[in-house]
Scaffold this motif. Structure first.
Motif, PDB file in Angstrom:
ATOM      1  N   HIS A   5       0.849  -1.184   0.000  1.00 40.93           N
ATOM      2  CA  HIS A   5       0.000   0.000   0.000  1.00 40.93           C
ATOM      3  C   HIS A   5       0.889   1.239   0.000  1.00 40.93           C
ATOM      4  CE1 HIS A   5      -2.841   3.011   1.691  1.00 40.93           C
ATOM      5  NE2 HIS A   5      -3.775   2.265   1.130  1.00 40.93           N
ATOM      6  N   MET A   6       0.367   2.353  -0.531  1.00 39.68           N
ATOM      7  CA  MET A   6       1.162   3.580  -0.588  1.00 39.68           C
ATOM      8  C   MET A   6       1.606   4.073   0.788  1.00 39.68           C
ATOM      9  SD  MET A   6      -0.124   6.207  -3.495  1.00 39.68           S
ATOM     10  CE  MET A   6      -1.738   6.473  -2.725  1.00 39.68           C
ATOM     11  N   THR A   7       0.708   3.989   1.767  1.00 41.90           N
ATOM     12  CA  THR A   7       1.016   4.571   3.076  1.00 41.90           C
ATOM     13  C   THR A   7       0.853   3.606   4.244  1.00 41.90           C
ATOM     14  OG1 THR A   7      -1.249   5.420   3.232  1.00 41.90           O
ATOM     15  CG2 THR A   7       0.424   6.907   2.330  1.00 41.90           C
ATOM     16  N   ALA A   8       0.025   2.585   4.109  1.00 42.16           N
ATOM     17  CA  ALA A   8      -0.227   1.666   5.222  1.00 42.16           C
ATOM     18  C   ALA A   8       0.762   0.502   5.200  1.00 42.16           C
ATOM     19  CB  ALA A   8      -1.654   1.129   5.140  1.00 42.16           C
ATOM     20  N   PRO A   9       1.198   0.048   6.388  1.00 41.94           N
ATOM     21  CA  PRO A   9       2.061  -1.138   6.433  1.00 41.94           C
ATOM     22  C   PRO A   9       1.241  -2.397   6.204  1.00 41.94           C
ATOM     23  CG  PRO A   9       1.486  -0.473   8.650  1.00 41.94           C
ATOM     24  CD  PRO A   9       0.886   0.567   7.735  1.00 41.94           C
ATOM     25  N   HIS A  10       1.908  -3.448   5.793  1.00 44.33           N
ATOM     26  CA  HIS A  10       1.214  -4.733   5.713  1.00 44.33           C
ATOM     27  C   HIS A  10       0.785  -5.121   7.127  1.00 44.33           C
ATOM     28  CE1 HIS A  10       0.338  -8.947   5.079  1.00 44.33           C
ATOM     29  NE2 HIS A  10       0.423  -8.764   3.770  1.00 44.33           N
ATOM     30  N   PRO A  11      -0.471  -5.472   7.340  1.00 36.52           N
ATOM     31  CA  PRO A  11      -0.955  -5.724   8.705  1.00 36.52           C
ATOM     32  C   PRO A  11      -0.228  -6.847   9.432  1.00 36.52           C
ATOM     33  CG  PRO A  11      -2.584  -6.405   7.058  1.00 36.52           C
ATOM     34  CD  PRO A  11      -1.557  -5.602   6.341  1.00 36.52           C
ATOM     35  N   GLU A  12       0.331  -7.792   8.687  1.00 37.09           N
ATOM     36  CA  GLU A  12       1.078  -8.889   9.313  1.00 37.09           C
ATOM     37  C   GLU A  12       2.576  -8.614   9.361  1.00 37.09           C
ATOM     38  OE1 GLU A  12      -0.457 -11.327  10.888  1.00 37.09           O
ATOM     39  OE2 GLU A  12      -2.303 -10.298  10.297  1.00 37.09           O
ATOM     40  N   GLY A  13       2.973  -7.428   8.893  1.00 31.26           N
ATOM     41  CA  GLY A  13       4.385  -7.053   8.964  1.00 31.26           C
ATOM     42  C   GLY A  13       5.302  -7.882   8.101  1.00 31.26           C
ATOM     43  N   THR A  14       4.815  -8.390   6.960  1.00 34.52           N
ATOM     44  CA  THR A  14       5.633  -9.304   6.150  1.00 34.52           C
ATOM     45  C   THR A  14       6.898  -8.633   5.610  1.00 34.52           C
ATOM     46  OG1 THR A  14       4.224  -8.802   4.243  1.00 34.52           O
ATOM     47  CG2 THR A  14       3.709 -10.788   5.489  1.00 34.52           C
ATOM     48  N   GLY A  15       6.785  -7.389   5.160  1.00 35.87           N
ATOM     49  CA  GLY A  15       7.970  -6.681   4.669  1.00 35.87           C
ATOM     50  C   GLY A  15       8.957  -6.390   5.781  1.00 35.87           C
ATOM     51  N   VAL A  16       8.434  -6.152   6.979  1.00 36.25           N
ATOM     52  CA  VAL A  16       9.298  -5.876   8.129  1.00 36.25           C
ATOM     53  C   VAL A  16      10.010  -7.154   8.574  1.00 36.25           C
ATOM     54  CG1 VAL A  16       9.374  -4.959  10.469  1.00 36.25           C
ATOM     55  CG2 VAL A  16       7.765  -3.996   8.815  1.00 36.25           C
ATOM     56  N   VAL A  17       9.314  -8.263   8.529  1.00 34.03           N
ATOM     57  CA  VAL A  17       9.961  -9.551   8.801  1.00 34.03           C
ATOM     58  C   VAL A  17      11.126  -9.744   7.833  1.00 34.03           C
ATOM     59  CG1 VAL A  17       9.678 -12.063   8.666  1.00 34.03           C
ATOM     60  CG2 VAL A  17       7.926 -10.665   9.785  1.00 34.03           C
ATOM     61  N   ALA A  18      10.875  -9.490   6.564  1.00 35.31           N
ATOM     62  CA  ALA A  18      11.901  -9.700   5.537  1.00 35.31           C
ATOM     63  C   ALA A  18      13.110  -8.803   5.758  1.00 35.31           C
ATOM     64  CB  ALA A  18      11.306  -9.452   4.156  1.00 35.31           C
ATOM     65  N   VAL A  19      12.867  -7.515   6.104  1.00 35.12           N
ATOM     66  CA  VAL A  19      13.997  -6.597   6.221  1.00 35.12           C
ATOM     67  C   VAL A  19      14.878  -6.947   7.418  1.00 35.12           C
ATOM     68  CG1 VAL A  19      12.989  -4.726   7.647  1.00 35.12           C
ATOM     69  CG2 VAL A  19      14.667  -4.196   5.885  1.00 35.12           C
ATOM     70  N   MET A  20      14.272  -7.370   8.528  1.00 35.64           N
ATOM     71  CA  MET A  20      15.085  -7.746   9.689  1.00 35.64           C
ATOM     72  C   MET A  20      15.853  -9.038   9.431  1.00 35.64           C
ATOM     73  SD  MET A  20      12.864  -6.574  13.047  1.00 35.64           S
ATOM     74  CE  MET A  20      11.325  -7.357  12.578  1.00 35.64           C
ATOM     75  N   LYS A  21      15.218  -9.994   8.749  1.00 33.62           N
ATOM     76  CA  LYS A  21      15.928 -11.231   8.389  1.00 33.62           C
ATOM     77  C   LYS A  21      17.082 -10.927   7.433  1.00 33.62           C
ATOM     78  CE  LYS A  21      12.322 -14.730   9.068  1.00 33.62           C
ATOM     79  NZ  LYS A  21      11.482 -15.768   8.407  1.00 33.62           N
ATOM     80  N   ASN A  22      16.834 -10.054   6.473  1.00 28.05           N
ATOM     81  CA  ASN A  22      17.897  -9.673   5.528  1.00 28.05           C
ATOM     82  C   ASN A  22      19.068  -9.017   6.253  1.00 28.05           C
ATOM     83  OD1 ASN A  22      16.342 -10.595   3.406  1.00 28.05           O
ATOM     84  ND2 ASN A  22      15.590  -8.571   2.812  1.00 28.05           N
ATOM     85  N   CYS A  23      18.750  -8.182   7.243  1.00 30.29           N
ATOM     86  CA  CYS A  23      19.793  -7.487   7.988  1.00 30.29           C
ATOM     87  C   CYS A  23      20.619  -8.464   8.816  1.00 30.29           C
ATOM     88  CB  CYS A  23      19.149  -6.417   8.883  1.00 30.29           C
ATOM     89  SG  CYS A  23      20.333  -5.275   9.614  1.00 30.29           S
ATOM     90  N   LEU A  24      19.960  -9.378   9.502  1.00 32.20           N
ATOM     91  CA  LEU A  24      20.676 -10.382  10.289  1.00 32.20           C
ATOM     92  C   LEU A  24      21.579 -11.251   9.415  1.00 32.20           C
ATOM     93  CD1 LEU A  24      17.692 -11.464  12.554  1.00 32.20           C
ATOM     94  CD2 LEU A  24      19.786 -10.366  13.381  1.00 32.20           C
ATOM     95  N   LYS A  25      21.060 -11.623   8.248  1.00 32.18           N
ATOM     96  CA  LYS A  25      21.851 -12.429   7.315  1.00 32.18           C
ATOM     97  C   LYS A  25      23.053 -11.652   6.809  1.00 32.18           C
ATOM     98  CE  LYS A  25      21.461 -15.120   3.031  1.00 32.18           C
ATOM     99  NZ  LYS A  25      20.554 -15.567   1.934  1.00 32.18           N
ATOM    100  N   ASN A  26      22.835 -10.381   6.480  1.00 35.82           N
ATOM    101  CA  ASN A  26      23.924  -9.538   5.980  1.00 35.82           C
ATOM    102  C   ASN A  26      25.016  -9.368   7.032  1.00 35.82           C
ATOM    103  OD1 ASN A  26      24.871  -6.347   5.527  1.00 35.82           O
ATOM    104  ND2 ASN A  26      24.749  -7.587   3.668  1.00 35.82           N
TER     105      ASN A  26
END
Length: 417
Positions: A270-291
């Motif tokens: 969505h343009m302004t609302a987060p995904h209600p289940e935080g799927t993109g946020v899950v991905a970004v934190m996992k990506n950061c830990l992996k990096n």
């Protein structure tokens, strides 16, 4: 190819709760709110009549009048914060290779006040296009790093990242990668924003993003509280000097922390609302830990995006529980936006500074203004409510998310040889 180690050797901050790093940190630990009624313009007809403005900031303490007139406030803030960070780093500008020193900066909006004022002046005229010759150079978002590089003669990579509220974190991750890959020795990175204007307040009000708690501005930014009703607009800048470890060691630099990883993702929702289940946020934190090549159990503290919006706070905490599992209950989670408000494109930098200093001092700043528990939030999470908490912090994460679904996450570790 072996990646270079990247360390933090300088910090600079200009915030609604302190005009330098020391003032900023002391105010964070004390739980000081930076929110107050707007002074920059008459806000009587606005839905929200308060913001987190800078306090006791006189541009003429830093620039002469002629120079100040050529700079939008967001660029003034960038220069002031970066000057502090460069001085703090102890870099000798006469001995470094300036072709290997760059500036990568973040700004979500850029010169909004300049754009607003020039368009109003034109609209109120007779239609003759009488614009200030500095209109475009003051307005464009990339002018901040341009001015920083000109001021210090830095001839390495120079540009601005624009990803809404994730802009400064994006800039820091780009800087991390330039140094890791051996392309630069030093990058001055961070972000700045100056959107407390009629256009900024009116625009965010129109989309129902801002709190309207006009009867109690100082308590309006209340992340995780059940009665939160939107974010509070803030302004300022944060600057971080990032340096290749061997280069820093060779010049005897003091080292605040090691920058060990960064992650990026998109919500694609969505343009302004987060995904209600935080799927993109899950991905970004996992990506950061992996990096960063570390395990979730290694993280001691998380400075959340935590803007005080009804949807965003819940989605982020859900994501933290998914990524960290049972260990999430051992992490000190906080939102410094409860004190600074939301600095938009500068948020990632000022919050990274808080995260770094929490390792230095063994203190996690509080999430203030929490009065009512939200039943949608796991009560076992330690949200560092209302009072700073002392603990050893060896690894700290900082999240920033922006309109458009942009997610950025950075990780710092206590420095060891």
């Amino acid at each position: 190819m072996e990646l270079k180690r990247v360390v933090v050797t300088g910090l600079g901050a200009l915030t609604p709760i302190g005009n330098n790093v020391e003032e900023y940190w002391n105010s964070l630990v004390a739980g000081k709110s930076g929110c107050a009624p707007i002074t920059y313009f008459d806000s009587e007809k606005f839905k929200t009549k308060f913001a987190c403005e800078l306090k006791n900031f006189d541009v003429l303490d830093y620039f002469d009048r002629k120079e100040a007139r050529k700079l939008d406030r967001f660029a003034q803030y960038a220069i002031v914060a970066s000057d502090e960070a460069i001085k703090d780093s102890g870099i000798d500008m006469d001995t470094i290779d300036k072709y290997r020193v760059g500036v990568i900066w973040g700004a979500g909006i850029g010169g909004l006040e300049t754009f607003q004022d020039e368009v109003i002046n034109f609209a109120q005229g007779d239609g003759t296009p009488r614009f200030n010759p500095f209109f475009i150079p003051k307005m464009i978002a990339d002018i901040a790093p341009g001015n920083i590089s000109i001021r210090h003669g830095l001839m390495g990579p120079n540009y601005t990242t624009v990803s809404a509220c994730a802009s400064a974190a994006n800039a820091m991750i780009d800087a991390l990668n330039y140094i890791r890959l051996g392309y630069s020795d030093i990058i001055i990175s961070g972000g700045s924003e100056a959107a407390v204007t009629m256009a900024g307040m009116g625009g965010f009000n129109a989309m129902h993003a801002l709190s309207t708690r006009n009867d109690s501005p100082e308590t309006a930014s209340r992340p995780f509280d059940a009665t939160r009703d939107g974010f509070v607009l803030g302004e300022g800048a944060g600057a971080i000097v990032l340096e290749e470890y061997e280069h820093a060691k060779a010049r005897g630099a003091k080292i605040y922390a090691e920058f060990i990883g960064g992650g990026l993702s998109s919500d694609a929702y969505h343009m302004t609302a987060p995904h209600p289940e935080g799927t993109g946020v899950v991905a970004v934190m996992k990506n950061c830990l992996k990096n960063a090549e570390i395990n979730p159990e290694d993280v001691d503290a998380i400075n959340t995006h935590g803007t005080s919006t009804p949807l965003g706070d819940v989605a982020e905490l859900k994501a933290i529980s998914i990524v960290f599992g049972e260990h999430a209950k051992n992490i000190n989670i906080n939102s410094t936006k409860s004190m600074t408000g939301h600095l938009l494109g500068a948020a990632g930098a000022v919050e990274a500074i808080s995260a770094i200093l929490s390792m230095q001092h063994g203190i996690v700043p509080p999430t203030i203004n929490h009065e009512h528990r939200d039943e949608n939030i796991d009560p076992e999470l330690n949200l560092t409510l209302n009072k700073a908490q002392h603990r050893e912090v060896n690894v700290v994460m900082s999240n920033t998310f922006g309109f458009g679904g942009h997610n950025a996450c950075v990780l710092f570790r206590k420095f060891v040889e």
